[in-house]
Write a protein that holds these residues in place. Structure first.
Motif, PDB file in Angstrom:
ATOM      1  N   GLU A 132      -1.434  -0.756  -4.238  1.00 18.67           N
ATOM      2  CA  GLU A 132      -2.676  -0.109  -4.084  1.00 18.67           C
ATOM      3  C   GLU A 132      -2.354   1.389  -3.593  1.00 18.67           C
ATOM      4  N   LEU A 133      -2.703   2.457  -4.238  1.00 14.46           N
ATOM      5  CA  LEU A 133      -2.507   3.707  -3.670  1.00 14.46           C
ATOM      6  C   LEU A 133      -3.972   4.536  -2.870  1.00 14.46           C
ATOM      7  N   TYR A 134      -3.478   4.963  -1.823  1.00  7.10           N
ATOM      8  CA  TYR A 134      -4.385   5.556  -0.765  1.00  7.10           C
ATOM      9  C   TYR A 134      -4.284   6.708  -0.294  1.00  7.10           C
ATOM     10  N   GLN A 135      -5.171   7.671   0.199  1.00  6.33           N
ATOM     11  CA  GLN A 135      -4.834   8.999   0.458  1.00  6.33           C
ATOM     12  C   GLN A 135      -5.385   8.908   1.981  1.00  6.33           C
ATOM     13  N   ILE A 136      -4.741   9.688   2.980  1.00 10.79           N
ATOM     14  CA  ILE A 136      -5.415   9.874   4.301  1.00 10.79           C
ATOM     15  C   ILE A 136      -6.407  10.774   4.634  1.00 10.79           C
ATOM     16  N   ALA A 137      -7.395  10.654   5.085  1.00 14.27           N
ATOM     17  CA  ALA A 137      -8.670  11.611   5.154  1.00 14.27           C
ATOM     18  C   ALA A 137      -8.315  12.807   5.809  1.00 14.27           C
ATOM     19  N   GLU A 138      -8.887  13.766   5.410  1.00 10.99           N
ATOM     20  CA  GLU A 138      -8.864  15.093   5.645  1.00 10.99           C
ATOM     21  C   GLU A 138      -9.632  15.373   7.175  1.00 10.99           C
ATOM     22  N   THR A 139      -8.917  16.126   7.799  1.00 10.40           N
ATOM     23  CA  THR A 139      -9.518  16.419   9.117  1.00 10.40           C
ATOM     24  C   THR A 139      -9.874  17.945   9.457  1.00 10.40           C
ATOM     25  N   LEU A 140      -9.341  18.698   8.531  1.00  7.29           N
ATOM     26  CA  LEU A 140      -9.664  20.245   8.322  1.00  7.29           C
ATOM     27  C   LEU A 140     -10.965  20.372   7.742  1.00  7.29           C
ATOM     28  N   SER A 141     -11.870  21.432   8.038  1.00  5.15           N
ATOM     29  CA  SER A 141     -12.924  21.809   7.272  1.00  5.15           C
ATOM     30  C   SER A 141     -12.661  22.535   6.019  1.00  5.15           C
ATOM     31  N   GLN A 142     -13.482  22.252   5.148  1.00  7.40           N
ATOM     32  CA  GLN A 142     -13.065  22.820   3.606  1.00  7.40           C
ATOM     33  C   GLN A 142     -12.852  24.300   3.765  1.00  7.40           C
TER      34      GLN A 142
ATOM     35  N   PHE B 251       1.080  -1.194   0.039  1.00  8.26           N
ATOM     36  CA  PHE B 251       0.155   0.033  -0.016  1.00  8.26           C
ATOM     37  C   PHE B 251       0.984   1.137   0.099  1.00  8.26           C
ATOM     38  N   VAL B 252       0.633   2.156  -0.761  1.00  8.07           N
ATOM     39  CA  VAL B 252       1.420   3.475  -0.827  1.00  8.07           C
ATOM     40  C   VAL B 252       0.112   4.306  -0.339  1.00  8.07           C
ATOM     41  N   ILE B 253       0.494   5.112   0.856  1.00  2.59           N
ATOM     42  CA  ILE B 253      -0.767   5.861   1.488  1.00  2.59           C
ATOM     43  C   ILE B 253       0.122   7.122   1.888  1.00  2.59           C
ATOM     44  N   TYR B 254      -0.694   8.308   1.464  1.00  6.73           N
ATOM     45  CA  TYR B 254      -0.237   9.654   1.605  1.00  6.73           C
ATOM     46  C   TYR B 254      -1.326  10.512   1.891  1.00  6.73           C
ATOM     47  N   TYR B 255      -0.630  11.673   2.524  1.00  2.92           N
ATOM     48  CA  TYR B 255      -1.410  12.843   2.832  1.00  2.92           C
ATOM     49  C   TYR B 255      -0.833  13.973   2.442  1.00  2.92           C
ATOM     50  N   SER B 256      -1.399  14.896   1.517  1.00  4.49           N
ATOM     51  CA  SER B 256      -1.035  15.912   0.879  1.00  4.49           C
ATOM     52  C   SER B 256      -1.913  17.303   1.064  1.00  4.49           C
TER      53      SER B 256
ATOM     54  N   GLU C  65      -9.836   6.901   0.213  1.00  4.34           N
ATOM     55  CA  GLU C  65      -9.213   6.853   1.269  1.00  4.34           C
ATOM     56  C   GLU C  65      -8.971   5.776   2.228  1.00  4.34           C
ATOM     57  N   ILE C  66      -7.873   5.562   2.908  1.00  6.37           N
ATOM     58  CA  ILE C  66      -7.547   4.392   3.743  1.00  6.37           C
ATOM     59  C   ILE C  66      -8.441   4.639   5.055  1.00  6.37           C
TER      60      ILE C  66
ATOM     61  N   HIS D 246       2.330  18.441  -3.199  1.00  5.43           N
ATOM     62  CA  HIS D 246       3.693  17.630  -3.460  1.00  5.43           C
ATOM     63  C   HIS D 246       3.865  16.267  -3.115  1.00  5.43           C
ATOM     64  N   VAL D 247       3.146  15.895  -2.167  1.00  2.00           N
ATOM     65  CA  VAL D 247       3.384  14.549  -1.543  1.00  2.00           C
ATOM     66  C   VAL D 247       2.560  13.706  -2.612  1.00  2.00           C
ATOM     67  N   HIS D 248       1.540  14.063  -2.949  1.00  2.00           N
ATOM     68  CA  HIS D 248       0.691  13.364  -3.927  1.00  2.00           C
ATOM     69  C   HIS D 248       1.695  13.070  -5.337  1.00  2.00           C
ATOM     70  N   THR D 249       2.400  14.165  -5.910  1.00  2.00           N
ATOM     71  CA  THR D 249       3.089  13.999  -6.906  1.00  2.00           C
ATOM     72  C   THR D 249       4.130  12.880  -6.635  1.00  2.00           C
ATOM     73  N   LEU D 250       4.813  12.819  -5.732  1.00  2.00           N
ATOM     74  CA  LEU D 250       5.889  12.036  -5.233  1.00  2.00           C
ATOM     75  C   LEU D 250       5.453  10.515  -4.938  1.00  2.00           C
ATOM     76  N   SER D 251       4.273  10.275  -4.708  1.00  3.24           N
ATOM     77  CA  SER D 251       3.475   8.886  -4.543  1.00  3.24           C
ATOM     78  C   SER D 251       3.399   8.144  -5.853  1.00  3.24           C
ATOM     79  N   GLN D 252       3.285   9.341  -7.003  1.00  2.93           N
ATOM     80  CA  GLN D 252       3.301   8.526  -8.211  1.00  2.93           C
ATOM     81  C   GLN D 252       4.373   7.925  -8.577  1.00  2.93           C
TER      82      GLN D 252
END
Length: 281
Positions: free
Chosen positions: A37-47, A7-12, A63-64, A16-22
């Motif tokens: 498998e590629l996943y991202q970590i869920a956001e905790t900040l509001s929009q 699993f390649v898991i990132y938060y961006s 999202e993982i 920048h980190v998303h590009t690196l994950s590629q």
């Protein structure tokens, strides 16, 4: 046998980190020995907060969840630094792994890290170092990058990454994008990580096979029994399991000898105790 799964898991925040994950994914697939498998970590900040931060839109990547982590044989985890440590979003994911910790579900899984910082000395190494307790408490295996690329010795230009993992230097305003050198280092990290995971999983499979062979060897063997007085003595022998509820004459004699020896020892002990009583009376 199915391939090991990485699993390649990132938060961006700014991409920048998303590009690196590629590039990480590209490297993981290079040996052809694992699935990824590629996943991202869920956001905790509001929009609203993200808009004020001028954060980049989230990529269309699933999202993982904490429970999903058990499906991976190895995990490459990427995130930007926050004052030399992992951001709250990453900590929130691992804060939700208490159930996995209790069941030891993540023990023995390999983990590698990659990063993004605003400056050359923004904490790419300290971010990895301060994240190690999460891995140690889960019994996970940290796999560093080492100095696997000549670009890591390049002093002519700014290059992110270290022996701890690949990295991107985004600049204080996030205007710098990953360079081809940083992307190549990330690809090398993915490739090296996939090779290590393949070896570790293959080693585990060999241990399972050896344990099965040892168990089979420890099982009672079937022996051939033929009655020499029987007319059918010349017939093929029949395989039967050895009896377990019978006691031979030798076993009976050995038990009798043991009983006598125990009585003699008991008598000697009683005499010794009586002697001590007289001495200390």
């Amino acid at each position: 046998m199915a391939k090991p799964k990485v699993f390649v898991i990132y938060y961006s925040t700014y991409g920048h980190v998303h590009t690196l994950s590629q590039s990480i994914v590209k490297g993981v697939l290079k040996p052809g020995t694992v699935d990824v498998e590629l996943y991202q970590i869920a956001e905790t900040l509001s929009q609203d907060t993200l808009e004020k931060m001028h954060a980049a839109p989230k990529a269309n990547v699933p999202e993982i969840t904490a429970d999903k982590l058990v499906d991976a044989d190895g995990i490459l985890l990427g995130f930007p630094t926050r004052f030399g440590t992992a951001p709250a979003q990453v900590k929130a994911l691992f804060d939700a792994t208490g159930k996995l910790w209790a069941s030891k579900a993540l023990q023995g899984k390999s983990v590698g890290l990659f990063f993004s910082t605003g400056s050359q000395h923004g904490g790419q190494e300290s971010t990895a170092y301060t994240f190690l307790p999460h891995l140690a408490h889960h019994g996970m295996i940290y796999v560093p990058l080492g100095y696997s690329s000549l670009y890591m010795f390049d002093n002519d230009t700014i290059v992110g990454g270290s022996a701890w993992g690949s990295g991107v230097i985004a600049g204080p305003d996030g205007s710098l994008q990953p360079t081809y050198k940083e992307l190549e280092i990330a690809e090398i990290q993915g490739e090296k990580f996939a090779q290590i995971v393949t070896k570790l999983v293959a080693g585990t499979d060999r241990e399972d096979v050896e344990q099965q062979q040892e168990s089979a060897a420890a099982a009672p063997e079937e022996v051939a029994v033929v009655d020499s007085q029987s007319p059918a003595a010349s017939a093929p022998a029949q395989l039967v399991k050895p009896a377990t509820d019978s006691t031979s004459h030798d076993d009976t004699a050995a038990a009798a000898d043991s009983s006598v020896a125990n009585k003699e020892k008991g008598s000697a002990v009683r005499k010794l105790v009586a002697k001590f009583k007289k001495v200390f009376k």
